[in-house]
Write an enzyme that holds these catalytic residues in place. Structure first.
Site, PDB file in Angstrom:
ATOM      1  N   HIS A   1       8.376   6.489 -16.059  1.00 50.57           N
ATOM      2  CA  HIS A   1       8.521   7.400 -14.920  1.00 50.57           C
ATOM      3  C   HIS A   1       7.280   7.807 -14.425  1.00 50.57           C
ATOM      4  CE1 HIS A   1      10.862  10.586 -12.585  1.00 50.57           C
ATOM      5  NE2 HIS A   1       9.644  11.258 -12.682  1.00 50.57           N
ATOM      6  N   GLU A   2       6.433   8.438 -15.297  1.00 51.28           N
ATOM      7  CA  GLU A   2       5.097   8.782 -14.734  1.00 51.28           C
ATOM      8  C   GLU A   2       4.264   7.561 -14.216  1.00 51.28           C
ATOM      9  OE1 GLU A   2       4.896  11.611 -14.016  1.00 51.28           O
ATOM     10  OE2 GLU A   2       6.516  12.517 -15.266  1.00 51.28           O
TER      11      GLU A   2
ATOM     12  N   HIS B   1       5.145   7.170 -10.426  1.00 49.31           N
ATOM     13  CA  HIS B   1       4.336   7.825  -9.649  1.00 49.31           C
ATOM     14  C   HIS B   1       2.605   7.519  -9.560  1.00 49.31           C
ATOM     15  CE1 HIS B   1       7.023  11.293  -9.083  1.00 49.31           C
ATOM     16  NE2 HIS B   1       7.227  11.280 -10.260  1.00 49.31           N
TER      17      HIS B   1
ATOM     18  N   GLU C   1       9.245  10.342  -5.524  1.00 52.81           N
ATOM     19  CA  GLU C   1      10.020  10.326  -6.611  1.00 52.81           C
ATOM     20  C   GLU C   1      11.005   8.940  -6.748  1.00 52.81           C
ATOM     21  OE1 GLU C   1      11.884  11.913 -10.185  1.00 52.81           O
ATOM     22  OE2 GLU C   1       9.975  12.565  -8.676  1.00 52.81           O
TER      23      GLU C   1
END
Length: 493
Positions: free
Chosen positions: A258-259, A262, A288
């Site tokens: 997830h990170e 980003h 997001e």
């Protein structure tokens, strides 16, 4: 030097100060000793006030007016549009209020950590009350006639109206609640999560290997541990954090990917535009969408686990687990789960709806801060059928209110919806994308996302960017179709 270039030179100084403040924030959350908070709060508030003063100065306003009067091309006009919007909002907010908000958020962070550790909302409640008052005052300065929550939401998503967020959340709720109920009633038995104890050192090694596997450039980032995973930085230095549960390595795998999503967006912003709006992200809906695309459409896909499981086995004892079993374990439904960042892909949105409703009531003054635990638990029971055992796994679990980030939460669901729309478009344009993911080949997807999303910075508004990348307006259809197809197959509906 022309008027446009003169404006950019002034704006870049402001951007550099903000980036320095980001590094101080990262350090506070990752490395700074707890005793450093009083000094750090002063340092960050001073930088916030200085950058605000520069942005709202007469000199800057004159430069902005002069640049607007020039004959600008499309990119220059977009830059000036973004700077004008930023100036108009900032000029209405007194610098002492900006300084107070920055100092209060720095001071609130260690209080939140303590309150969470002690599972005691009363410890944190005074800080929330203070930040709410400051953010209401902030919103009132910007537009005294508008819904203050809408004003705050626009800080995170400037071009999609709050009504759009509300409509999307309602559409998701109406589609997902019956789907989740149908899945819960299914007699399908998915493979259990990873079984055993997995030392943090092994999981960190796997997290680093996962970042390398996905294409994270080590020379432009780093990975650390934080109680609430996050990513921050610039196109030259985009850092990620994760966290570990020794009995559940899937949690760290998911947060790391997830990170990474980003960070790869941040790193994909044009380097030559650093310090200008064209070198900045479009907003948190788009940001997001990148993290959710990589976490879910890639990292929770069957194709990914077919290729990725051997890498996991190099670092963790996976026994005789098959790729299919790993895929099922990564996609288990946990409607009884109380923690948002550990939620499955579907019930996650119930967590967002809950927070959105509580935030709106708090900002409007319809919910007292002292009553948040009761309201939180009631909504958890209503939407997920569970009640938190403590404040730590209930209303204290998220860091956002310590940051004063009221209005942030809707962008999580908006981003998930956009992720599905972008992935559908990428699948149409990238030949055999699923096969590439299975083979650990991510260059084509990186390149498509960079070309269609990252490289434009803020040239387009959110809706324009979505239209550019996908050929259609923002829609929840792709996410709902994806969810029904994927989980219908998993659960044999």
């Amino acid at each position: 030097m022309g008027d446009y270039e003169a404006l950019l030179e002034q704006y870049k100084r402001i951007s550099y100060l903000r980036d320095a403040n980001q590094v101080l924030s990262w350090d506070q959350e990752v490395m700074m000793p707890e005793g450093g908070t009083p000094a750090r709060a002063k340092q960050r508030s001073a930088i916030s006030a200085t950058s605000h003063d520069l942005l709202t100065s007469e000199e800057f306003e004159s430069a902005l007016d002069a640049a607007e009067a020039e004959d600008l091309d499309a990119e220059q006009a977009a830059v000036v549009r973004e700077i004008r919007r930023e100036f108009d909002r900032a000029a209405k907010v007194p610098s002492d209020l900006v300084e107070r908000i920055s100092e209060e958020t720095s001071n609130a962070l260690p209080v939140w950590k303590e309150a969470k550790a002690e599972s005691d909302w009363e410890t944190f409640a005074p800080k929330v009350e203070t930040l709410l008052e400051l953010k209401r005052e902030y919103a009132n300065h910007i537009d005294p006639d508008a819904d203050p929550y809408a004003v705050l939401f626009a800080d995170y998503e400037p071009y999609l109206p709050l009504e759009t967020a509300e409509a999307v959340l309602e559409e998701l709720r109406d589609a997902l609640v019956p789907l989740i109920e149908e899945l819960k009633a299914s007699d399908a038995a998915l493979a259990a999560p990873f079984d055993g104890e997995f030392p943090e050192a092994n999981q960190m090694a796997l997290s680093k290997a996962t970042l390398d596997y996905l294409g994270y450039p080590e020379e432009h980032g780093r990975i650390d541990v934080a109680p609430h995973p996050f990513s921050t930085g610039t196109q030259f230095d985009a850092r990620v954090t994760t966290r570990f549960k020794e009995d559940d390595p899937v949690d760290a795998i998911g947060s790391t990917i997830h990170e990474f999503g980003h960070a790869t967006y941040t790193l994909g912003l044009p380097k030559e535009a650093y310090g200008t709006p064209l070198g900045q992200h479009r907003g948190l809906t788009v940001h997001e969408s990148q993290s959710r695309l990589w976490e879910n459409h890639v990292g929770r896909s069957k194709a990914f686990w077919n290729g990725y499981l051997p890498l996991v086995a190099e670092h963790l004892d996976t026994g005789d687990m098959t790729p299919r079993e790993a895929y099922e374990a990564a996609n288990q439904l946990y409607p009884e789960n109380r923690i948002r960042v550990e939620a499955d892909e579907l019930t996650y949105h119930m967590h967002i709806i809950l927070r959105f409703e509580i935030e709106r009531d708090l900002i409007a003054g319809d919910l007292a801060v002292e009553d948040v635990p009761e309201a939180w638990n009631a909504k958890m029971e209503e939407y997920l059928g569970v009640t938190p055992d403590s404040d730590a796994e209930g209303c204290l679990q998220d860091i956002h209110w310590a940051h004063g980030s009221f209005g942030y939460f809707p962008t999580y669901s908006l981003g998930s919806v956009l992720a599905a729309q972008l992935y559908a478009a990428a699948s149409e344009e990238i030949e055999n994308l699923e096969g590439k993911i299975e083979n650990g080949e991510f260059d084509a997807l990186h390149a498509w996302l960079t070309e269609e999303v990252h490289s434009h910075g803020t040239r387009y508004t959110t809706d324009e960017l979505i239209e550019h990348a996908t050929g259609e307006s923002f829609t929840a259809k792709h996410f709902i179709d994806y969810a029904e197809a994927k989980f219908g197959d998993l659960y044999g509906l």
